[in-house]
Design a protein around this motif. Structure first.
Motif, mmCIF file in Angstrom:
data_model
loop_
_atom_site.group_PDB
_atom_site.id
_atom_site.type_symbol
_atom_site.label_atom_id
_atom_site.label_comp_id
_atom_site.label_asym_id
_atom_site.label_seq_id
_atom_site.Cartn_x
_atom_site.Cartn_y
_atom_site.Cartn_z
ATOM 1 N N ILE A 172 18.945 6.703 68.892
ATOM 2 C CA ILE A 172 18.687 6.153 70.230
ATOM 3 C C ILE A 172 18.933 4.640 70.244
ATOM 4 C CG2 ILE A 172 16.861 5.657 71.892
ATOM 5 C CD1 ILE A 172 15.712 8.445 71.217
ATOM 6 N N ASP A 173 18.507 3.972 69.172
ATOM 7 C CA ASP A 173 18.667 2.511 69.090
ATOM 8 C C ASP A 173 20.092 2.084 68.747
ATOM 9 O OD1 ASP A 173 16.000 2.156 69.666
ATOM 10 O OD2 ASP A 173 15.386 2.013 67.570
ATOM 11 N N GLY A 174 20.939 3.054 68.370
ATOM 12 C CA GLY A 174 22.297 2.699 67.971
ATOM 13 C C GLY A 174 22.344 2.029 66.613
ATOM 14 N N ALA A 175 21.289 2.231 65.815
ATOM 15 C CA ALA A 175 21.188 1.541 64.529
ATOM 16 C C ALA A 175 22.205 2.034 63.507
ATOM 17 C CB ALA A 175 19.780 1.702 63.965
ATOM 18 N N LEU A 176 22.756 3.219 63.702
ATOM 19 C CA LEU A 176 23.699 3.758 62.732
ATOM 20 C C LEU A 176 25.147 3.368 63.033
ATOM 21 C CD1 LEU A 176 22.260 7.361 62.205
ATOM 22 C CD2 LEU A 176 21.694 5.241 61.030
ATOM 23 N N GLU A 177 25.351 2.715 64.171
ATOM 24 C CA GLU A 177 26.708 2.311 64.540
ATOM 25 C C GLU A 177 27.149 1.118 63.694
ATOM 26 O OE1 GLU A 177 26.606 1.531 68.702
ATOM 27 O OE2 GLU A 177 25.858 3.541 69.212
ATOM 28 N N GLY A 178 28.350 1.203 63.177
ATOM 29 C CA GLY A 178 28.900 0.081 62.414
ATOM 30 C C GLY A 178 28.426 -0.007 60.981
ATOM 31 N N LEU A 179 27.737 1.027 60.491
ATOM 32 C CA LEU A 179 27.323 0.998 59.091
ATOM 33 C C LEU A 179 28.553 1.105 58.174
ATOM 34 C CD1 LEU A 179 24.167 3.327 58.989
ATOM 35 C CD2 LEU A 179 24.235 0.835 58.929
ATOM 36 N N PRO A 180 28.481 0.522 56.973
ATOM 37 C CA PRO A 180 29.634 0.578 56.053
ATOM 38 C C PRO A 180 29.719 1.904 55.305
ATOM 39 C CG PRO A 180 27.865 -0.669 55.061
ATOM 40 C CD PRO A 180 27.402 -0.328 56.463
ATOM 41 N N ILE A 181 29.223 2.955 55.931
ATOM 42 C CA ILE A 181 29.300 4.300 55.353
ATOM 43 C C ILE A 181 29.677 5.258 56.463
ATOM 44 C CG2 ILE A 181 27.608 3.880 53.519
ATOM 45 C CD1 ILE A 181 25.509 5.258 55.276
ATOM 46 N N PRO A 182 30.313 6.375 56.143
ATOM 47 C CA PRO A 182 30.663 7.336 57.190
ATOM 48 C C PRO A 182 29.410 8.018 57.734
ATOM 49 C CG PRO A 182 31.195 8.209 55.015
ATOM 50 C CD PRO A 182 30.790 6.786 54.811
ATOM 51 N N VAL A 183 29.296 8.067 59.053
ATOM 52 C CA VAL A 183 28.161 8.715 59.714
ATOM 53 C C VAL A 183 28.722 9.675 60.757
ATOM 54 C CG1 VAL A 183 26.105 8.411 61.120
ATOM 55 C CG2 VAL A 183 26.673 6.710 59.376
ATOM 56 N N GLY A 184 28.363 10.936 60.644
ATOM 57 C CA GLY A 184 28.881 11.931 61.571
ATOM 58 C C GLY A 184 28.107 11.955 62.869
ATOM 59 N N PRO A 185 28.426 12.896 63.757
ATOM 60 C CA PRO A 185 27.709 13.051 65.026
ATOM 61 C C PRO A 185 26.232 13.315 64.774
ATOM 62 C CG PRO A 185 29.712 14.391 64.979
ATOM 63 C CD PRO A 185 29.504 13.869 63.593
ATOM 64 N N GLY A 186 25.399 12.912 65.754
ATOM 65 C CA GLY A 186 23.954 12.979 65.603
ATOM 66 C C GLY A 186 23.396 14.306 65.149
ATOM 67 N N GLU A 187 23.755 15.382 65.861
ATOM 68 C CA GLU A 187 23.155 16.673 65.535
ATOM 69 C C GLU A 187 23.669 17.203 64.192
ATOM 70 O OE1 GLU A 187 23.032 19.523 68.695
ATOM 71 O OE2 GLU A 187 22.766 17.959 70.194
ATOM 72 N N GLY A 188 24.954 16.991 63.906
ATOM 73 C CA GLY A 188 25.477 17.407 62.619
ATOM 74 C C GLY A 188 24.836 16.623 61.487
ATOM 75 N N LEU A 189 24.587 15.343 61.734
ATOM 76 C CA LEU A 189 23.939 14.504 60.747
ATOM 77 C C LEU A 189 22.502 14.957 60.517
ATOM 78 C CD1 LEU A 189 24.039 11.988 58.944
ATOM 79 C CD2 LEU A 189 23.326 10.637 60.938
ATOM 80 N N ALA A 190 21.836 15.362 61.587
ATOM 81 C CA ALA A 190 20.455 15.835 61.474
ATOM 82 C C ALA A 190 20.382 17.026 60.530
ATOM 83 C CB ALA A 190 19.916 16.218 62.854
ATOM 84 N N ARG A 191 21.304 17.939 60.669
ATOM 85 C CA ARG A 191 21.312 19.129 59.809
ATOM 86 C C ARG A 191 21.655 18.759 58.367
ATOM 87 N NH1 ARG A 191 22.366 25.078 59.982
ATOM 88 N NH2 ARG A 191 21.234 24.868 61.913
ATOM 89 N N GLN A 192 22.635 17.902 58.184
ATOM 90 C CA GLN A 192 23.058 17.494 56.845
ATOM 91 C C GLN A 192 21.895 16.844 56.091
ATOM 92 O OE1 GLN A 192 26.312 14.719 56.942
ATOM 93 N NE2 GLN A 192 26.020 14.094 54.819
ATOM 94 N N LEU A 193 21.180 15.946 56.757
ATOM 95 C CA LEU A 193 20.070 15.264 56.110
ATOM 96 C C LEU A 193 18.903 16.213 55.857
ATOM 97 C CD1 LEU A 193 20.071 11.857 58.023
ATOM 98 C CD2 LEU A 193 21.043 12.385 55.784
ATOM 99 N N ALA A 194 18.674 17.139 56.804
ATOM 100 C CA ALA A 194 17.573 18.088 56.630
ATOM 101 C C ALA A 194 17.811 18.996 55.433
ATOM 102 C CB ALA A 194 17.404 18.922 57.896
#
Length: 205
Positions: A172-194
């Protein structure tokens, strides 16, 4: 010829609204989504609802009372989404789907999400219906975790909830934008991390 006198106008009828409370809640939801909770007033909600400035006081003694009712409804919607996800028969996939649903709800209604977990939550004992709605949502997470692993269920529930909640705020805060690592779409990322955090692999992971 004398001008015919017009009959006097009838006195104005008192304002009546079919379901004032519901109308105020819908209006508050809309104003909240547009402006956020900061600076929101009962006058703003009354204006959005098309009622007098005094009308909200027929149902809500204060702005916090109104916001607690809005948060209660938002928790109800979250609980419904989690309960729908919990119909998955595979217990591992069930936990992942609940995680996905949590993040999706937060991203769909970010202003409501912030309100639900804002300062009012610490005062939930002052608002019994709000408290029940909040506990219902977490209850779905806890039940699913215990069904998957009766011994570690509470720990898994707290881990999953913390993960989904923290990730929702970061997105929501957009904190993951511009990180020096690949970050996928929100919901896909949620599942990957879970999958990594909970140590489960769902049927569709």
């Amino acid at each position: 010829m004398p001008t015919a006198k017009r009959p006097p106008k009838p006195p104005p009828k008192p304002y009546h609204h079919g379901n004032l409370r519901e109308t105020l809640l819908v209006a508050a939801d809309a104003v909240l989504a547009e402006r956020g909770a900061q600076g929101l007033t009962l006058r703003d909600v009354a204006k959005a609802a098309g009622v007098s400035h005094a009308a909200p006081y027929h149902h809500f003694a204060s702005l916090n009372d109104l916001l607690a009712a809005v948060a209660e409804r938002a928790f109800g919607l979250l609980a419904q989404a989690l309960e729908q996800a919990a119909t998955e028969p595979d217990t591992a996939e069930r936990m992942l789907k609940i995680n996905d649903a949590y993040v999706a709800c937060a991203l769909a209604r970010p202003a409501q999400f912030r309100l639900m977990f804002g300062p009012l939550l610490a005062r939930k004992h002052d608002y019994p219906e709000f408290k029940v709605a909040a506990e219902r949502a977490f209850g779905v997470v806890l039940t699913a975790a215990c069904a998957h692993d009766p011994e570690r269920g509470p720990e898994l529930a707290l881990t999953g909830w913390s993960l989904a909640h923290g990730l929702s705020n970061l997105l929501i805060d957009g904190a993951l934008e511009g990180l020096p690592i690949p970050v996928g779409p929100g919901e896909g990322l949620a599942r990957q991390l879970a999958v990594r955090a909970l140590g489960v692999t769902g049927a569709a992971a």
